[in-house]
Scaffold this motif. Structure first.
Motif, PDB file in Angstrom:
ATOM      1  N   GLU A   1      46.055  26.688   4.789  1.00  0.00           N
ATOM      2  CA  GLU A   1      46.875  26.091   3.744  1.00  0.00           C
ATOM      3  C   GLU A   1      46.135  24.889   3.186  1.00  0.00           C
TER       4      GLU A   1
ATOM      5  N   THR B   1      35.607  20.641   3.419  1.00  0.00           N
ATOM      6  CA  THR B   1      36.218  19.806   4.448  1.00  0.00           C
ATOM      7  C   THR B   1      35.140  18.894   5.030  1.00  0.00           C
TER       8      THR B   1
ATOM      9  N   GLY C   1      44.944  21.555   1.310  1.00  0.00           N
ATOM     10  CA  GLY C   1      45.665  20.333   0.992  1.00  0.00           C
ATOM     11  C   GLY C   1      45.749  19.371   2.152  1.00  0.00           C
ATOM     12  N   HIS C   2      45.313  19.854   3.328  1.00  0.00           N
ATOM     13  CA  HIS C   2      45.318  18.994   4.518  1.00  0.00           C
ATOM     14  C   HIS C   2      44.357  19.587   5.533  1.00  0.00           C
ATOM     15  N   ALA C   3      44.132  18.875   6.639  1.00  0.00           N
ATOM     16  CA  ALA C   3      43.252  19.393   7.691  1.00  0.00           C
ATOM     17  C   ALA C   3      43.838  20.669   8.274  1.00  0.00           C
ATOM     18  N   GLN C   4      42.967  21.633   8.572  1.00  0.00           N
ATOM     19  CA  GLN C   4      43.405  22.924   9.083  1.00  0.00           C
ATOM     20  C   GLN C   4      43.343  22.951  10.618  1.00  0.00           C
TER      21      GLN C   4
ATOM     22  N   VAL D   1      40.665  20.486  -2.894  1.00  0.00           N
ATOM     23  CA  VAL D   1      41.301  19.630  -1.885  1.00  0.00           C
ATOM     24  C   VAL D   1      40.779  20.025  -0.511  1.00  0.00           C
ATOM     25  N   ASP D   2      41.204  19.302   0.501  1.00  0.00           N
ATOM     26  CA  ASP D   2      40.803  19.607   1.872  1.00  0.00           C
ATOM     27  C   ASP D   2      41.210  21.043   2.214  1.00  0.00           C
TER      28      ASP D   2
END
Length: 299
Positions: free
Chosen positions: A239, A117, A241-244, A140-141
């Motif tokens: 999860e 990240t 695929g996106h910022a946590q 991925v992120d």
């Protein structure tokens, strides 16, 4: 332009010489030659130290660091000599003050990453590397890395960015033996902390350590494994695929870049004061991180 929106005047205490005002901490030297670190409630974002403080933040950082120093003590010694308040210090310094050994500091931010990240993700998307270390395709992120990696950075002044550098550059700056010590200590401390956090339902995505030398002995210094120096994610919401969601100042960052704030990050204007709901939410995240990690209640 960046830095302090309103740079504070340091408190003067008899017997202490003020050395430095950092983003969060005030640094003094006492008559014995020891360092006295006082963690304020200041908060920074996007290279600015904001004009609004977060109540109890400095105490949370200090008490959480002390807890982590104990968890890591068999891996690397720490610099804390005492938590006793210096004579003549204001009562507000209670719980946020550490008397520490004066060390010969390594000029490197020692970063360990177990997940992808932040600046590591940005580099990976360009070159499939982080600090020159090759990583597999398909990350991925938020992806967990195959194993923790050491991704050092240069130390920057207030208002400037730390810059990621290669391990080879660190070895060039400090020597091969010292670079190897820094990498080994960083990865060992990260791995221990990652496992402890995981038992408590928290993912330690990455963290930053600062080390110095007491003679020939490597010592961990400053703060350790706090929401200011680490990315902590709630494991149940992880999860890729996106910022946590995270236990840090994300509320602050999100508000500053929202339409509500009216602030243009690309401008040279300083950011505005934080509204109370952002202050309260940010304080709650710092306290929750402390309580989940330590198992102790905050009062």
């Amino acid at each position: 332009m960046s830095g302090f929106v309103e740079k504070p005047e340091p408190i003067q205490v008899p017997g202490l010489v003020h050395l430095h005002t950092g983003k969060v901490r005030e640094l003094y030297r006492n008559e014995a030659g020891d360092l006295v670190m006082v963690a304020s409630d200041r908060i920074s974002a996007y290279d600015w130290v904001l004009p609004t403080e977060i109540p109890d933040k400095g105490r949370v950082l200090t008490q959480l660091s002390l807890w982590w120093f104990d968890q890591l003590a068999d891996l690397v010694p720490h610099h804390v000599l005492s938590t006793e308040l210096p004579a003549g210090a204001p009562a507000d310094w209670e719980g946020r003050t550490l008397v520490c050994k004066s060390l010969r500091m390594a000029p490197v931010e020692c970063v360990a990453r177990g997940y992808l990240t932040g600046s590591g993700l940005a580099e990976y998307q360009e070159s499939r590397t982080v600090c020159g270390l090759a990583l597999p395709e398909g990350l991925v992120d938020g992806s967990e890395l195959p194993g923790p990696i050491f991704t050092p950075a240069t130390k920057a002044a207030v208002g400037e960015h730390d810059e990621n550098v290669s391990y080879e550059e660190v070895a060039r700056q400090v020597g091969a033996d010292t670079a190897a010590q820094l990498r080994q200590a960083t990865l060992a401390a990260y791995t221990r902390a990652r496992d402890i956090a995981r038992e408590r339902g928290i993912i330690l995505a990455d963290t930053k350590f600062e080390f110095g030398f007491d003679g020939d002995t490597l010592v961990v210094a400053d703060e350790v494994l706090t929401p200011d120096s680490s990315r902590f994610w709630p494991a149940e919401q992880w999860e890729p695929g996106h910022a946590q969601p995270s236990y840090d100042k994300q509320y602050v960052r999100d508000w500053l870049t929202s339409a509500e704030s009216g602030w243009d990050r690309a401008s040279e204007q300083p950011p505005p004061a934080l509204p109370q709901h952002v202050v309260d939410a940010t304080r709650a995240k710092y306290v929750e991180a402390y309580e989940r990690l330590t198992g102790l209640g905050w009062s």
